[in-house]
Design an enzyme around this catalytic site. Structure first.
Site, PDB file in Angstrom:
ATOM      1  N   ALA A 110      91.016  41.890  26.552  1.00  0.00           N
ATOM      2  CA  ALA A 110      92.320  42.511  26.360  1.00  0.00           C
ATOM      3  C   ALA A 110      92.568  43.399  27.572  1.00  0.00           C
ATOM      4  O   ALA A 110      91.797  44.329  27.828  1.00  0.00           O
ATOM      5  CB  ALA A 110      92.351  43.332  25.073  1.00  0.00           C
ATOM      6  N   SER A 111      93.604  43.102  28.313  1.00  0.00           N
ATOM      7  CA  SER A 111      93.860  43.821  29.555  1.00  0.00           C
ATOM      8  C   SER A 111      94.264  45.271  29.289  1.00  0.00           C
ATOM      9  O   SER A 111      94.640  45.642  28.176  1.00  0.00           O
ATOM     10  CB  SER A 111      94.966  43.123  30.353  1.00  0.00           C
ATOM     11  OG  SER A 111      94.570  41.838  30.761  1.00  0.00           O
ATOM     12  N   MET A 112      94.191  46.078  30.341  1.00  0.00           N
ATOM     13  CA  MET A 112      94.661  47.461  30.268  1.00  0.00           C
ATOM     14  C   MET A 112      96.119  47.486  29.820  1.00  0.00           C
ATOM     15  O   MET A 112      96.937  46.706  30.328  1.00  0.00           O
ATOM     16  CB  MET A 112      94.562  48.131  31.635  1.00  0.00           C
ATOM     17  CG  MET A 112      93.157  48.278  32.167  1.00  0.00           C
ATOM     18  SD  MET A 112      93.134  48.889  33.879  1.00  0.00           S
ATOM     19  CE  MET A 112      93.830  50.548  33.644  1.00  0.00           C
TER      20      MET A 112
END
Length: 368
Positions: free
Chosen positions: A76-78
């Protein structure tokens, strides 16, 4: 973030899409730290709402246990990266979007909430990841199409799209993405070269002739499309004996001149010198070694930098003089005034040829 995304971010927070066991990336140390909702729910919740990337899969699903695996393969990206990319995608009601790389499903959920599930298709190469994303999306009350497939091929059945967004790094924008995007549509992707692991976000506009062109926006870092990963094992037998028959020369350049991760010097070297990979290591406190490997032949180069010495020693072997090419690229960049990353851009032709440029699409950078 732009205001038009606020309601979607409130409706589908990232925490809805995270697993019980996850690995939060410590931005200071560069380490991934296991966090369990069962064992420490407060820390899990804190990390879920912190602006850090979170690994959700290691080693293409072959990993077991709580400690990090060898290679992070889904995440899950920033939140800051997700929101800024959605801003750059510039969607409006009625547009159709293809997402490459479903991951947890959070980015897909934001798009589906904003545009309607019927207007969003997402392709995920990993069957287990795709299945979990569908579950996550359904739990959030959203039902976009999540396809298990090879993202390089896009998804022809529902084409053409107004927007394509990739949440995996690419080393070559696939021709299928251009063919499946309407003229005037946008492809947003993390793009880079095998010279370094980092990417630069590129925003391409598709032309009537089927080509696409646009600027690099800023540095980013993403896991790579599986078919475009660099296998470092391929270089394991390039150097049978060092220095062997390598040609020796000297250079005034230093490790700082090569640039570190996310610095423009490093990105530009990859743009200008084709089919090149490199790695820098420090065997001791006073020595830094830079290695360069050709992706199309067995040519290699190594430069040994020693603290306090005015010259470094370069060794080059094979048909390509790789260090000479790197020096020439850095000299060219300096002569041009050391332009920053956002002054460069990329044109992709319908046959898949990638043409980097500086300042204007007509000013193609001569590579090789």
């Amino acid at each position: 973030m732009t205001p038009d995304w606020v309601e979607s971010l409130k409706a589908v927070p990232r925490a809805l899409f995270l697993p019980t066991l996850m690995w939060a990336h410590d931005m200071t140390t560069g380490e991934s730290v296991p966090v369990s909702r069962t064992d420490d729910p407060d820390e899990w919740q804190r990390q879920a709402f912190t602006d850090v990337p979170i690994v959700t899969q290691w080693d293409d699903g072959e990993h077991e246990g709580t400690e990090p695996g060898s290679l992070s393969t889904s995440s899950a990206s920033m939140p800051s990266v997700v929101t800024s990319m959605l801003r750059d995608l510039d969607v409006k009601p009625g547009l159709r979007v293809l997402e490459i790389g479903t991951g947890t499903g959070w980015n897909c959920a934001l798009l589906a909430h904003r545009l309607g599930s019927e207007n969003v298709v997402s392709v995920e190469v990993d069957g287990a990841v795709a299945a979990q994303a569908r579950t996550n999306l359904s739990r959030a009350g959203l039902h976009p199409d999540v396809i298990r497939g090879n993202g390089e091929l896009g998804w022809q059945r529902d084409a053409p799209y107004n927007r394509i967004i990739a949440t995996a790094g690419v080393r070559s924008v696939p021709p299928a993405w251009l063919a499946q995007t309407r003229p005037g549509g946008v492809i947003l992707a993390p793009w880079g070269t095998h010279y370094g692991n980092e990417d630069a976000l590129v925003r391409l506009t598709v032309n009537e002739d089927g080509s696409a062109s646009g600027p690099f926006l800023r540095p980013v870092a993403f896991m790579k499309l599986r078919d475009q990963r660099l296998d470092w094992e391929r270089f394991s037998d390039y150097v049978s004996a060092f220095p062997g028959d390598a040609i020796r020369s000297t250079t005034r350049l230093t490790p700082n001149d090569l640039g570190s991760q996310y610095e423009t010097a490093r990105f530009v070297t990859g743009l200008v010198v084709p089919d090149l990979a490199h790695v820098v290591n420090q065997p001791d406190a006073d020595t830094t070694n830079a290695w360069f490997f050709d992706l199309t032949s067995r040519s290699w180069a190594a430069v040994v930098f020693r603290t306090g010495e005015p010259f470094a020693t370069a060794y080059q072997s094979g048909g390509r003089q790789l260090w000479d090419e790197v020096e020439q690229a850095l000299t060219w960049w300096a002569r041009e005034g050391r332009p920053e990353l956002d002054q460069f851009g990329l044109t992709v032709l319908p046959d898949g040829e990638q043409r980097p440029w500086l300042g204007d699409p007509m000013n193609t950078i001569r590579t090789g």
